[in-house]
Design a protein around this motif. Structure first.
Motif, PDB file in Angstrom:
ATOM      1  N   THR A 299      -5.281   5.694  -6.283  1.00  0.00           N
ATOM      2  CA  THR A 299      -5.220   4.342  -6.835  1.00  0.00           C
ATOM      3  C   THR A 299      -3.781   3.865  -6.772  1.00  0.00           C
ATOM      4  N   ASP A 300      -3.598   2.560  -6.627  1.00  0.00           N
ATOM      5  CA  ASP A 300      -2.255   2.003  -6.435  1.00  0.00           C
ATOM      6  C   ASP A 300      -1.607   1.485  -7.721  1.00  0.00           C
ATOM      7  N   VAL A 301      -2.288   1.621  -8.854  1.00  0.00           N
ATOM      8  CA  VAL A 301      -1.847   0.906 -10.066  1.00  0.00           C
ATOM      9  C   VAL A 301      -1.247   1.811 -11.136  1.00  0.00           C
ATOM     10  N   ALA A 302      -0.783   3.013 -10.755  1.00  0.00           N
ATOM     11  CA  ALA A 302      -0.278   3.941 -11.775  1.00  0.00           C
ATOM     12  C   ALA A 302       1.146   4.405 -11.503  1.00  0.00           C
ATOM     13  N   PRO A 303       2.095   3.481 -11.218  1.00  0.00           N
ATOM     14  CA  PRO A 303       3.482   3.937 -11.059  1.00  0.00           C
ATOM     15  C   PRO A 303       3.956   4.661 -12.319  1.00  0.00           C
ATOM     16  N   GLY A 304       4.665   5.755 -12.118  1.00  0.00           N
ATOM     17  CA  GLY A 304       5.078   6.599 -13.233  1.00  0.00           C
ATOM     18  C   GLY A 304       4.122   7.759 -13.452  1.00  0.00           C
ATOM     19  N   TYR A 305       2.940   7.682 -12.856  1.00  0.00           N
ATOM     20  CA  TYR A 305       1.929   8.732 -13.007  1.00  0.00           C
ATOM     21  C   TYR A 305       1.358   9.161 -11.653  1.00  0.00           C
ATOM     22  N   ASP A 306       2.090   8.910 -10.597  1.00  0.00           N
ATOM     23  CA  ASP A 306       1.528   9.196  -9.286  1.00  0.00           C
ATOM     24  C   ASP A 306       1.457  10.687  -8.964  1.00  0.00           C
ATOM     25  N   HIS A 307       2.062  11.537  -9.797  1.00  0.00           N
ATOM     26  CA  HIS A 307       1.793  12.966  -9.643  1.00  0.00           C
ATOM     27  C   HIS A 307       0.336  13.267 -10.005  1.00  0.00           C
TER      28      HIS A 307
END
Length: 437
Positions: A299-307
Motif C-alpha cells: 500500500t502507498d499510504v503508510a510512510p513511516g511504516y513501510d517496513h
C-alpha cells in the motif's frame, strides 16, 4: 580441474569450498546444491577477491535471504555513521549488504566494507559513476561505465545491479503506457536519462558481452535490475514492467552460456493480490533464476511504516517463490535511515523471510518455532529470550513490566493460560484469587 565461476565449477561436476559451506549451512546435500547451481536456480555470490566472505546461497530450496542497503549520500555523508550501521547489521547476522554510496569517498567506504564483511556485498555501479569521474551524467562515456563496473569487481564486490533490460524497445513501451510514478528505480532513471540525453542505446544492453567478460573474470554475480519496477500499486504488472522482465529472461540465458551467475530483481509497489502471479511470471520468463524483490510494498499510504507494508508483501512474495528480500525501513521515501530505522527494517525483513520459509518447508524453519512454543509452555523465559529473533527487545519488554508471579506476565497475571494449564494437568489447584501460589 580449473573453473572460472561457481556455475562453471558446478557444470564440470566440481563441488567448491563455497558449495560445501553453503550445503552445511542449509542442511542440504552437496550434490543437490551443485545441480541447482549448474541449472542457474541457485547462486552463490562469491567474488574471488572477497577474502572475508562467509558464502551464502540464494535460490530454490534454500532459506530466504535478506539484504540491507547502506551507504553515504551528499546530504548525509558521515562515513563513521554508515560504518557503525555496517557493524550492527553484521552483528544482526544479515546475509547481504548493498553499498549504495553516491557521494564522497565511495571507494574507501566500499573497500573497508569488503575487508570486514563476512556478508556478501552488492553495489549499483552507475550510482558511483558521477562522483567517481566528477562529470555530469550525460558526459559519461560507455567505456567509463564499464570501467566503474570493473573497479567494483576488482575491489571484491560479490554482485552488481545492472539495469541492462532498459533498452530502447522497453523505453518505447514505457512512453506508450502512462504511469503515475514513471520510473522510480534510481539506477534505472539515471540510465533512462543518459539514453535520452545521448540519443543512444543502453550500453549495458548493447555491449552485454563486455559486461559478461567482467563477471566471468571475477565470478561477479549479475543482479539484473528492474528499472521499470512499479513505484505505486497503480503501476504494477503493467506493460513496461513485463516487457523488461521478458528481456531480462533473454539476458539470463546469454549469461548462463558464459557460466555467469544471475539473479533477477523485482517489484516494488504491488497490491497484495498480484504478488503470487508476479512470482510465477518471473520464474517462468527468467527460467527459474533466483528472484530478488524490494518489498513488495502493498500500500502507498503508510510512510513511516513501510517496513511493515514491505514485510507483508515480502512474506507473500517469498512464500510464492521469491528467494531474496531487500529490506525496507520506516524511513523509506522519507530520509536516509538512522541506525534504529535500519534495525527495525532488518527485523521486519527477517520475520517475513522466516514466515515464508515455514510455508516453503525449508529445512529447520518450523523447528525453531516449535522450540519457542515448548519454551512458552514451560514458562522458560530465558530460553524464550535466547530463541527470540530480537533477544534484546524481548528482555527489555519483560524487564520494563515485571509481574507479581514469575510464572506469568503483567498481561494475564495468575490467569495465564500456560501457567494454569500446567497446574491443572499436573493435578494442582490454580488459586487465581488467593495469595498463595
Amino acid at each position: 580441474m580449473n573453473y572460472t565461476t561457481q556455475m562453471d565449477a558446478a557444470r564440470k561436476g566440481i563441488i567448491t569450498n563455497e558449495m560445501k559451506i553453503v550445503a552445511e549451512k542449509e542442511n542440504i546435500d552437496k550434490e543437490i546444491l551443485r545441480k541447482l547451481l549448474a541449472e542457474g536456480k541457485v547462486v552463490i555470490p562469491a567474488n574471488k577477491n572477497h577474502k572475508s566472505l562467509s558464502p551464502e546461497g540464494i535460490g530454490e530450496g534454500l532459506r530466504t535471504k535478506i539484504n540491507v542497503n547502506l551507504g553515504v549520500s551528499k546530504d548525509c555523508k558521515s562515513f563513521e555513521k554508515e560504518m557503525k550501521k555496517v557493524k550492527v547489521a553484521l552483528e544482526m547476522k544479515v546475509e547481504s549488504i548493498m553499498d549504495l554510496s553516491s557521494y564522497g569517498k565511495t571507494s574507501e567506504f566500499r573497500k573497508n566494507l569488503i575487508d570486514m564483511s563476512p556478508a556478501m556485498i552488492g553495489t549499483v555501479p552507475v550510482y558511483d559513476a558521477v562522483g567517481f569521474y566528477d562529470k555530469e551524467l550525460s558526459d559519461i562515456t560507455v567505456d567509463e561505465f564499464f570501467d566503474v563496473v570493473e573497479k567494483h569487481a576488482e575491489d571484491g564486490v560479490d554482485f552488481v545491479t545492472i539495469h541492462a533490460g532498459l533498452n530502447r524497445e522497453t523505453i518505447e513501451v514505457f512512453k506508450r503506457n502512462k504511469r503515475i510514478t514513471n520510473i522510480v528505480s534510481r539506477g534505472g532513471s539515471l540510465m533512462y536519462a543518459w539514453m535520452e540525453l545521448n540519443n543512444a542505446e543502453n550500453p549495458f544492453f548493447e555491449h552485454y558481452d563486455r559486461l559478461l567478460d567482467i563477471c566471468e573474470k571475477y565470478d561477479l554475480t549479475l543482479s539484473l535490475g528492474d528499472a521499470c519496477r512499479p513505484g505505486s500499486i497503480n503501476d504494477s504488472t503493467d506493460a513496461c514492467q513485463i516487457k523488461e522482465l521478458m528481456i531480462l529472461g533473454e539476458l539470463t540465458l546469454r549469461a548462463w552460456r558464459r557460466n555467469v551467475q544471475v539473479m533477477i530483481e523485482g517489484p516494488g509497489h504491488m497490491a497484495l493480490n498480484e504478488i503470487a502471479a508476479n512470482m510465477i511470471l518471473e520464474k517462468r520468463l527468467c527460467h527459474g533464476a533466483p528472484f530478488y524483490v524490494l518489498g513488495p510494498i502493498v500500500t502507498d499510504v503508510a510512510p513511516g511504516y513501510d517496513h511493515i507494508t514491505s514485510a507483508i508483501g515480502g512474506a507473500v512474495a517469498a512464500a510464492n517463490g521469491a528467494d531474496f528480500l531487500c529490506y525496507v525501513t520506516p524511513a523509506e521515501h522519507l530520509r536516509l535511515p538512522s541506525l534504529e530505522d535500519m534495525k527495525e527494517g532488518i527485523i521486519a525483513s527477517k520475520i517475513a523471510a522466516h514466515a515464508a520459509d515455514i510455508a516453503k518447508k525449508v529445512n529447520g524453519a518450523r523447528e525453531w518455532d516449535n522450540e519457542m512454543s515448548k519454551a512458552r509452555q514451560e514458562l522458560n523465559w530465558e530460553k524464550m529470550f535466547n530463541l527470540a529473533m530480537d533477544p534484546e527487545k524481548a528482555r527489555r519488554y519483560r524487564k520494563e513490566s515485571l509481574p507479581e508471579h514469575e510464572d506469568s506476565c503483567t498481561m494475564c497475571g495468575k490467569m495465564c493460560s500456560m501457567r494454569n494449564m500446567n497446574k491443572i494437568m499436573n493435578g494442582k489447584n490454580i488459586n487465581i484469587l488467593r495469595e498463595d501460589n
